[in-house]
Enzyme design. Structure first.
Site, PDB file in Angstrom:
ATOM      1  N   GLU A 228       1.990  -0.188  -4.853  1.00 25.78           N
ATOM      2  CA  GLU A 228       0.998   0.818  -5.253  1.00 25.78           C
ATOM      3  C   GLU A 228       1.647   2.197  -5.204  1.00 25.78           C
ATOM      4  O   GLU A 228       2.134   2.621  -4.159  1.00 25.78           O
ATOM      5  CB  GLU A 228      -0.217   0.794  -4.326  1.00 25.78           C
ATOM      6  CG  GLU A 228      -1.252   1.848  -4.694  1.00 25.78           C
ATOM      7  CD  GLU A 228      -2.167   2.227  -3.537  1.00 25.78           C
ATOM      8  OE1 GLU A 228      -3.289   2.683  -3.810  1.00 25.78           O
ATOM      9  OE2 GLU A 228      -1.767   2.084  -2.362  1.00 25.78           O
TER      10      GLU A 228
ATOM     11  N   ASP B  46       0.828  -1.199   0.000  1.00 28.88           N
ATOM     12  CA  ASP B  46       0.000   0.000   0.000  1.00 28.88           C
ATOM     13  C   ASP B  46       0.869   1.259   0.000  1.00 28.88           C
ATOM     14  O   ASP B  46       1.859   1.344   0.725  1.00 28.88           O
ATOM     15  CB  ASP B  46      -0.903  -0.019   1.243  1.00 28.88           C
ATOM     16  CG  ASP B  46      -1.898   1.104   1.263  1.00 28.88           C
ATOM     17  OD1 ASP B  46      -2.772   1.136   0.378  1.00 28.88           O
ATOM     18  OD2 ASP B  46      -1.810   1.953   2.176  1.00 28.88           O
TER      19      ASP B  46
END
Length: 553
Positions: free
Chosen positions: A283, A214
């Site tokens: 990401e 993330d």
């Protein structure tokens, strides 16, 4: 990749170490996939219950959004214990059972590691905020106020307002790029890096096949805490934050994407490479330098295997010229990098609604993403053609939507429960009142109904995934001669074994595709009427596509 057909349940499928290259990854949002115990919240046992269905799609892997212990201020992206499962999702034993079943079905399992920040209820933060001289005092980003008491700089949080929160215990501000309940870790502190690598090692030892990382470019901040410069209004877009959010008013040069991150990514990759056939998917949250950062983060064999791109998650529809430009930019910024494309995920409006797509358009885009060079992430329910659910304000759970309502309704509309059975209670999601309401419109498109209809969107996704799996050139081959002519996008995919020509009419008017010289055999074509190449030309109706293979000899 899988063979042409999906793996048979219970029959393990062996894959090479580079299974991720060109792989198809199915994202599962655990709160909303399957509730096994009637509490209204999906869980790990529910995922295990539905893995046969996921395997039947023909995908290579699943990515499971966070299920760690958390106060759930941001629904699991605020972790309070990296090494345990939150009770609402089950236990570590439930995760082990899920992993074993997935592997038996030939599915890889990637988990969502949130390393840039923790919950403010994590023991690390409790210790860090207690004083300025304890062993973890520098584990988070602390700063003194300006002489007038205001925050140390102008950095903004993605969820609105200043990225700094005053703490009375230390009489300092701490950094939070997201909610105030999500303090940022200080990656400039070596002990923090070591602790997070130990977290990754814990899950690798448990058997996971990789990580979706993330906000990977948020790990480091500028040590000098310099202000971010303003961003011209015509340069703002909505790929990271909605336009109503002042976060879009800054060029985030100093609050993220720092050069020191490269060394940490190399440490993480080295750890991952110590295990067989594991992969890291980072990401990148950057509206302006995403592809440039991807090039840096995937360069060579010592950083990330691939990075998750936002170019097709924007509000504006991916046009033929827009897609061609993305790949031109990618070639310039990351010629050796590897992208992972997605049209939908748990943070953006479903692309059926975001782009206002018809059924035929959805089918065309589905086949397109399976033919583009890179890996693919599919989001649960998109294989059913689901549009964004309409969630009333009183039912909202997402703090993002509550903050910016009604101009931005948040992320709950893409997070409503998965629909399994049209006539069942809660469309088969579970027996209790669900944490978000089940969409009646979604229920009409439930899995059981589509399974019975050979022409349904679900079967189209299966065919598209199988096509990718049947052709090595689509998985990891070269992509050449990419052209955009108004609404027509065409390109070739090739490897040592085959050459394919792919053409997609991304519009409502007919278009003529010109095939390269040679003899071609039709591999796949738009479902709404056959496309018959005449000589070296093929007339494509609205939202039709044509994929042909160069004939041998």
């Amino acid at each position: 990749m899988n063979a042409q057909m999906a793996p048979q349940p219970g029959v393990p499928v062996e894959r090479a170490a580079d299974w991720w290259r060109g792989g198809v990854i199915y994202q599962i949002y655990p709160r909303s996939f399957q509730d096994s115990n009637g509490d209204g919240i999906g869980d790990l046992a529910g995922i295990t219950q539905r893995l046969d269905y996921v395997a039947s799609l023909g995908v290579d892997a699943i990515w499971i959004s966070p299920f760690f212990k958390s106060p759930m201020k941001d629904f699991g992206y605020d972790v309070s214990d990296y090494r345990d499962v939150d009770p609402m999702f089950g236990t570590l034993a439930d995760f082990d059972a899920l992993l074993a079943r997935a592997h038996a079905l030939g599915l890889k399992v990637m988990i969502d590691l949130v390393l840039s920040h923790t919950s403010d209820q994590h023991p690390w933060f409790s210790e860090s905020r207690a004083s300025r001289d304890n062993p973890k005092s520098d584990w988070y980003v602390w700063a003194d106020p300006k002489p007038d008491g205001t925050p140390p700089n102008n950095w903004l949080a993605i969820f609105g307002g200043s990225a700094w929160q005053w703490d009375a215990r230390r009489q300092q501000y701490y950094l939070h790029n997201f909610l105030a309940a999500q303090p940022d870790l200080n990656f400039h502190e070596p002990q923090v890096q070591d602790a997070l690598l130990d977290v990754a090692r814990f899950w690798l030892d448990r058997g996971v096949d990789g990580f979706r990382l993330d906000t990977i470019n948020f790990y480091f901040h500028d040590k000098d805490l310099r202000d971010n410069p303003p961003l011209p209004q015509d340069a703002r877009n909505d790929s990271i934050a909605p336009q109503v959010n002042p976060y879009n008013h800054q060029d985030h040069l100093h609050s993220k994407s720092q050069p020191e991150n490269l060394a940490f990514l190399e440490r993480l990759r080295a750890l991952t490479d110590a295990y067989d056939a594991r992969a890291c998917l980072g990401e990148i949250g950057d509206a302006h330098r995403g592809l440039e950062i991807m090039g840096q983060y995937t360069e060579g064999e010592t950083r990330m295997h691939m990075c998750y791109a936002f170019e097709f998650l924007e509000g504006r529809r991916a046009t033929a010229e827009g897609i061609a430009q993305v790949f031109r930019d990618l070639e310039a910024a990351a010629p050796d990098g590897w992208a992972c494309w997605a049209f939908s995920n748990h943070d953006v409006q479903r692309h059926a609604s975001r782009w206002g797509l018809s059924d035929d358009a959805l089918r065309c885009y589905t086949m397109l993403i399976m033919c583009l060079r890179g890996s693919v992430c599919l989001y649960q329910g998109e294989e059913l053609g689901l549009a964004e659910a309409d969630v009333a304000f009183e039912d909202l759970q997402d703090p993002y939507g509550i903050e910016f309502w009604p101009e931005f309704k948040g992320r709950d509309g893409c997070r409503t429960p998965m629909v399994w059975q049209t006539q069942a209670e809660n469309a088969g999601f579970g027996s209790g009142k669900s944490w978000l309401p089940v969409s009646p419109t979604h229920a009409e498109a439930a899995v059981d109904r589509q399974e019975q209809d050979p022409g349904a969107m679900l079967h189209h996704y299966r065919r598209a995934i199988a096509l990718r799996g049947a052709h090595p050139a689509l998985q990891a081959g070269h992509q050449d001669d990419l052209r955009a002519d108004q609404n027509l996008l065409s390109f070739q995919r090739s490897d040592v074994s085959e050459t394919l020509f792919c053409a997609f009419n991304l519009g409502d008017e007919p278009a003529v595709a010109t095939l390269p010289d040679g003899s071609w055999q039709v591999v796949s074509q738009g479902m709404r009427g056959a496309v018959s190449p005449k000589g070296q030309h093929a007339m494509l109706g609205a939202w039709q596509y044509l994929i042909v293979k160069r004939a041998e000899g």
